[in-house]
Design a protein around this motif. Structure first.
Motif, PDB file in Angstrom:
ATOM      1  N   THR A 261      22.925  36.178  32.020  1.00  0.00           N
ATOM      2  CA  THR A 261      23.137  37.483  31.413  1.00  0.00           C
ATOM      3  C   THR A 261      22.858  38.590  32.417  1.00  0.00           C
ATOM      4  O   THR A 261      23.136  39.749  32.165  1.00  0.00           O
ATOM      5  CB  THR A 261      22.183  37.682  30.229  1.00  0.00           C
ATOM      6  OG1 THR A 261      20.841  37.635  30.739  1.00  0.00           O
ATOM      7  CG2 THR A 261      22.359  36.612  29.191  1.00  0.00           C
ATOM      8  N   ARG A 277      29.806  29.973  28.952  1.00  0.00           N
ATOM      9  CA  ARG A 277      31.007  30.616  29.454  1.00  0.00           C
ATOM     10  C   ARG A 277      32.087  30.560  28.374  1.00  0.00           C
ATOM     11  O   ARG A 277      32.242  29.550  27.692  1.00  0.00           O
ATOM     12  CB  ARG A 277      31.499  29.888  30.706  1.00  0.00           C
ATOM     13  CG  ARG A 277      32.745  30.512  31.310  1.00  0.00           C
ATOM     14  CD  ARG A 277      33.222  29.739  32.516  1.00  0.00           C
ATOM     15  NE  ARG A 277      32.311  29.844  33.653  1.00  0.00           N
ATOM     16  CZ  ARG A 277      32.216  30.897  34.451  1.00  0.00           C
ATOM     17  NH1 ARG A 277      32.950  31.954  34.232  1.00  0.00           N
ATOM     18  NH2 ARG A 277      31.369  30.905  35.465  1.00  0.00           N
ATOM     19  N   PHE A 298      25.453  42.065  32.452  1.00  0.00           N
ATOM     20  CA  PHE A 298      26.345  40.907  32.339  1.00  0.00           C
ATOM     21  C   PHE A 298      27.428  41.001  33.418  1.00  0.00           C
ATOM     22  O   PHE A 298      27.722  40.030  34.111  1.00  0.00           O
ATOM     23  CB  PHE A 298      27.032  40.899  30.964  1.00  0.00           C
ATOM     24  CG  PHE A 298      26.372  40.023  29.935  1.00  0.00           C
ATOM     25  CD1 PHE A 298      26.586  38.659  29.940  1.00  0.00           C
ATOM     26  CD2 PHE A 298      25.558  40.566  28.953  1.00  0.00           C
ATOM     27  CE1 PHE A 298      26.002  37.841  28.973  1.00  0.00           C
ATOM     28  CE2 PHE A 298      24.967  39.760  27.991  1.00  0.00           C
ATOM     29  CZ  PHE A 298      25.181  38.397  28.007  1.00  0.00           C
ATOM     30  N   ALA A 302      28.108  38.567  36.725  1.00  0.00           N
ATOM     31  CA  ALA A 302      29.380  37.869  36.938  1.00  0.00           C
ATOM     32  C   ALA A 302      29.947  38.204  38.315  1.00  0.00           C
ATOM     33  O   ALA A 302      30.440  37.339  39.027  1.00  0.00           O
ATOM     34  CB  ALA A 302      30.366  38.228  35.843  1.00  0.00           C
ATOM     35  N   GLU A 307      33.038  36.633  40.324  1.00  0.00           N
ATOM     36  CA  GLU A 307      34.046  36.595  39.275  1.00  0.00           C
ATOM     37  C   GLU A 307      34.582  37.993  38.970  1.00  0.00           C
ATOM     38  O   GLU A 307      33.953  38.987  39.284  1.00  0.00           O
ATOM     39  CB  GLU A 307      33.434  35.984  37.999  1.00  0.00           C
ATOM     40  CG  GLU A 307      33.036  34.537  38.201  1.00  0.00           C
ATOM     41  CD  GLU A 307      32.266  33.980  37.017  1.00  0.00           C
ATOM     42  OE1 GLU A 307      32.263  34.613  35.957  1.00  0.00           O
ATOM     43  OE2 GLU A 307      31.662  32.908  37.187  1.00  0.00           O
ATOM     44  N   VAL A 309      35.641  41.008  36.529  1.00  0.00           N
ATOM     45  CA  VAL A 309      35.151  41.548  35.267  1.00  0.00           C
ATOM     46  C   VAL A 309      35.991  42.754  34.861  1.00  0.00           C
ATOM     47  O   VAL A 309      36.357  43.577  35.696  1.00  0.00           O
ATOM     48  CB  VAL A 309      33.669  41.980  35.395  1.00  0.00           C
ATOM     49  CG1 VAL A 309      33.178  42.630  34.106  1.00  0.00           C
ATOM     50  CG2 VAL A 309      32.799  40.798  35.770  1.00  0.00           C
ATOM     51  N   THR A 370      37.023  36.858  34.034  1.00  0.00           N
ATOM     52  CA  THR A 370      36.310  35.785  33.346  1.00  0.00           C
ATOM     53  C   THR A 370      35.324  36.377  32.355  1.00  0.00           C
ATOM     54  O   THR A 370      34.772  35.678  31.536  1.00  0.00           O
ATOM     55  CB  THR A 370      35.529  34.903  34.337  1.00  0.00           C
ATOM     56  OG1 THR A 370      34.591  35.731  35.023  1.00  0.00           O
ATOM     57  CG2 THR A 370      36.449  34.251  35.345  1.00  0.00           C
ATOM     58  N   LEU A 371      35.112  37.686  32.512  1.00  0.00           N
ATOM     59  CA  LEU A 371      34.195  38.369  31.590  1.00  0.00           C
ATOM     60  C   LEU A 371      34.807  39.703  31.193  1.00  0.00           C
ATOM     61  O   LEU A 371      35.338  40.426  32.026  1.00  0.00           O
ATOM     62  CB  LEU A 371      32.837  38.605  32.274  1.00  0.00           C
ATOM     63  CG  LEU A 371      31.791  39.337  31.432  1.00  0.00           C
ATOM     64  CD1 LEU A 371      31.018  38.374  30.568  1.00  0.00           C
ATOM     65  CD2 LEU A 371      30.845  40.126  32.301  1.00  0.00           C
ATOM     66  N   ILE A 405      37.437  33.411  28.116  1.00  0.00           N
ATOM     67  CA  ILE A 405      36.862  34.605  28.731  1.00  0.00           C
ATOM     68  C   ILE A 405      35.598  34.962  27.956  1.00  0.00           C
ATOM     69  O   ILE A 405      35.619  35.044  26.730  1.00  0.00           O
ATOM     70  CB  ILE A 405      37.863  35.780  28.681  1.00  0.00           C
ATOM     71  CG1 ILE A 405      39.117  35.439  29.491  1.00  0.00           C
ATOM     72  CG2 ILE A 405      37.228  37.065  29.197  1.00  0.00           C
ATOM     73  CD1 ILE A 405      40.257  36.405  29.314  1.00  0.00           C
ATOM     74  N   THR A 406      34.510  35.132  28.697  1.00  0.00           N
ATOM     75  CA  THR A 406      33.274  35.528  28.049  1.00  0.00           C
ATOM     76  C   THR A 406      33.420  36.981  27.607  1.00  0.00           C
ATOM     77  O   THR A 406      33.844  37.826  28.382  1.00  0.00           O
ATOM     78  CB  THR A 406      32.097  35.389  29.037  1.00  0.00           C
ATOM     79  OG1 THR A 406      32.209  34.126  29.682  1.00  0.00           O
ATOM     80  CG2 THR A 406      30.768  35.488  28.327  1.00  0.00           C
TER      81      THR A 406
END
Lengths: 574, 109
Positions: A261, A277, A298, A302, A307, A309, A370-371, A405-406
């Motif tokens: 987180t 995830r 968060f 990421a 990743e 975002v 991914t987030l 996707i988170t």
């Protein structure tokens, strides 16, 4: 073809008519397979409700997914407009036309012809029949057929000719979508639904508190069961998407991977590893409890993992977020520069809810994050009814989950009605964090607890959530005699504990010292005793040695005496 | 035939051009047959041998129907002189036809 097994409202009951799948997400599910094959269907609704798009999508999917060429006859727009309107939806009409699989026939009815007497619309039918034959079409769409009433000022004639046209389409076995505009007290302005009784689909675009929400309803489907509800739908990057609430598939891939987180103390509360995830995280709290900060951390975590975002902000500008986050030691600008973090800041009032969701889906497809952080999702929902909001958000959450996707969504709980509607989707999220204000002893402090977290061990404690210039910290609260202690009360309690600990350590030090002294005394005593013993030992050994010497001397004496006696003996005994 | 000229010029002097008409009919239907007869009769009276009339049977030439955006039969397109006029019906209303063909009411007999 497009039948799905579970929760398919169209699948109940006896024998079914052959159906022609539309390929429109959700629509084929609620109709149990699509529109009636080989028959005309009416799609009606007010202007701008998506009728033309429905018709075009039906044709384009027919060509691209089901290998059925189509003819699109429009009285509404010119050809260039039709092509341009749908090019943003990845419908390449020009290419499909060049391949000879689709015809876009735009007929201008702008100039009303001079009426000199009796006529019929035979040419329209010849025209359509010719195009159908030339393209080998199986699907036809006529948009918007009622324009004919305006072009020819003889309603009775147009009506009977349309009846003839529909019969012709049916005789030729063409699956047809006819669009019509909604009229007063009637489905269509000129009541053509009377002649299109096989299947009637009603689209609606209702505005509630300045926010438009699209809905679709299958009013009639002769010879087939169908979902009878009003289903919300949206026009997104893939065109029309109907959300059949009851048939949300739950066959998505799930990940067992855990992601941080970004707040170490919070990870600890979630079993030490963070969240799954691709899961949905709801962060709720009243104003100023640090929801955005949680979202930002968060995002930061990421980005640290390399990743991508996507951060949707509906209340603060990007610059504001950068400034506010840098004040707690979170530098997000670096991630933006490296192309990992993308901000999209927009006032929630700029578009309707459905438009927002469509825009978000488009950006998500473009950036492939991914987030996703949506801050706050509650302001997006402003204006919609509770039902609309939860249905749309459900769609969005489902979409994100399906894409693994988170999603971090913040909810402002001050707006109680909206919060309630968002709580409705909380059954769809996996982790729910609640930020609370803890007021005691003249202080307001932030607290955080895990309301729920599916599939992970999580703390049941309320912890204090600290924001300082060195970052975010989640620390255990102190439970004192008066209850939960936070802020300075916690610090006071902590320092009292520290003092008593210190005094305790002082005491033990003294004891240790005393023990040490005693040990030294004992050691000295032992040393003296040892010295005494050594002296005694030496003396004893000397005495032993002396005694041995004497014994030896005695033995030698006796020997000498004996020898003397032996010498004398022979003289005595001759 | 007149020589091609600028559209503005044409519009200023439309009557100088030879009348060119296209009539779309549906085979030998009664309405279509009536329309052909009425149109020929009227043109012969007003422009004796001074007009071109092309008759298109929609069943025979559907591609022409398609290209011209014709929906109704009979449909008459006055191609020249400009402006183009589109008329539908069997010419029961002859005065409308005459007006559309650019004939001043005074010359109507």
């Amino acid at each position: 073809m497009a039948n799905t097994e579970a929760e398919n409202p169209g699948d109940r009951g006896g024998p079914q008519l052959p159906k022609s799948p539309t390929g429109i997400v959700g629509f084929d599910e609620i109709t149990g397979g699509g529109l009636p094959a080989g028959r005309p269907s009416l799609v009606c609704g007010p202007p701008g409700s998506g009728k033309s798009l429905f018709a075009l999508q039906f044709l384009v999917n027919g060509v691209t997914l089901y290998g059925e060429p189509g003819v699109f006859l429009t009285f509404e727009q010119n050809r260039a407009d039709v092509v341009a309107d749908v090019s943003s939806l990845n419908f390449d009409l020009d290419r499909l036309e060049a391949d000879g699989r689709l015809l876009v026939d735009a007929l201008s009815l702008e100039h009303q012809a001079i009426d000199t007497g009796e006529f019929n619309l035979e040419a329209l039918m010849v025209r359509l029949a010719w195009a159908v034959e030339k393209f080998g079409a199986k699907r036809v769409a006529i948009d918007n057929v009622e324009a004919l009433f305006a072009a020819f000022s003889r309603p009775a004639l147009v009506r009977s000719e349309l009846q003839r046209l529909f019969r012709l389409l049916k005789d030729q076995g063409l699956t047809t979508v006819i669009t019509g505009e909604r009229g007063d007290g009637m489905l269509t302005r000129h009541g053509i639904e009377e002649y299109l009784s096989d299947c009637v689909v009603v689209l609606d675009d209702r505005v509630v508190q300045d926010v438009a929400t699209r809905r679709l309803r299958v009013l009639k489907y002769r010879g087939s069961n169908h979902g009878r509800n009003e289903y919300p739908f949206l026009i997104g990057a893939q065109g029309l998407e109907v959300l059949p609430i009851t048939s949300l598939g739950l066959n998505k891939q799930v990940s067992a991977e855990r992601v941080s987180t970004g707040v170490p103390g919070l990870d600890d509360m979630l079993g030490g590893e963070g969240v799954f995830r691709g899961s949905g995280i709801l962060v709720s709290g009243s104003s100023g409890t640090g929801k955005t900060t949680i979202g930002a951390s968060f995002a930061d975590a990421a980005c640290k993992r390399g990743e991508v975002v996507l951060f949707f902000s509906f209340e603060e500008s990007e610059a504001e977020i950068h400034r506010n986050m840098s004040s707690i030691g979170l530098d997000l600008t670096g991630w933006v520069d490296r192309g990992l973090l993308h901000f999209h800041c927009e006032r929630p009032t700029t578009r309707g809810l459905e438009d927002h969701l469509a825009m978000m889906q488009q950006l998500i497809q473009e950036k492939a994050p991914t987030l996703v952080v949506i801050d706050p999702v509650s302001s997006l929902a402003r204006g919609g009814s509770a039902f609309d909001v939860s249905a749309m958000l459900m769609r969005q959450v489902y979409y994100l989950k399906a894409a693994s996707i988170t999603a971090v969504m913040t909810v402002l709980t001050d707006e109680s009605e909206l919060a309630q509607s968002i709580i409705n989707i909380s059954s769809l999220v996996d982790t729910s964090l609640e930020l609370v204000v803890l007021t005691a002893l003249g202080e307001r402090n932030r607290g955080l607890y895990v309301l729920k977290s599916r599939g992970t061990a999580h703390s049941n404690q309320i912890r204090e959530f600290l924001l300082s210039d060195t970052g975010i910290e989640v620390v255990p609260v102190v439970i004192g005699a008066e209850g939960l202690l936070t802020g300075s009360a916690r610090i006071a309690a902590e320092s009292a504990e520290r003092i008593s600990a210190e005094s305790m350590s002082l005491e033990s030090e003294e004891l240790a010292r005393a023990l040490e002294q005693r040990r030294e005394t004992v050691d000295a005593h032992v040393a003296t005793l040892r010295d005494d013993f050594v002296a005694e030992e030496r003396l004893t050994q000397r005495l032993i040695a002396a005694s041995e010497q004497r014994r030896e001397a005695l033995r030698l004496d006796r020997l000498a005496q004996g020898r003397r006696r032996t010498v004398r003996l022979p003289e005595d005994e001759p | 035939m007149t020589t091609p000229s600028e559209p503005q010029e044409r519009e200023r002097a439309p009557t100088l051009e030879r009348l060119h008409l296209t009539l779309f009919v549906s085979g030998a239907s009664a309405t279509s047959a009536r329309a052909v007869v009425r149109l020929r009769d009227l043109c012969d009276r007003h422009w004796p041998s001074d007009y071109d009339l092309e008759i298109v049977d929609i069943y025979q030439q559907p591609e022409v129907v398609f290209a011209r955006g014709v929906l109704a039969v009979p449909t008459l397109i006055k191609e020249l002189p400009l402006p183009v006029r589109v008329l539908i019906g069997d010419f029961t209303d002859e005065s409308r036809l005459l007006t559309a063909l650019g004939l001043p009411g005074a010359r109507h007999d």
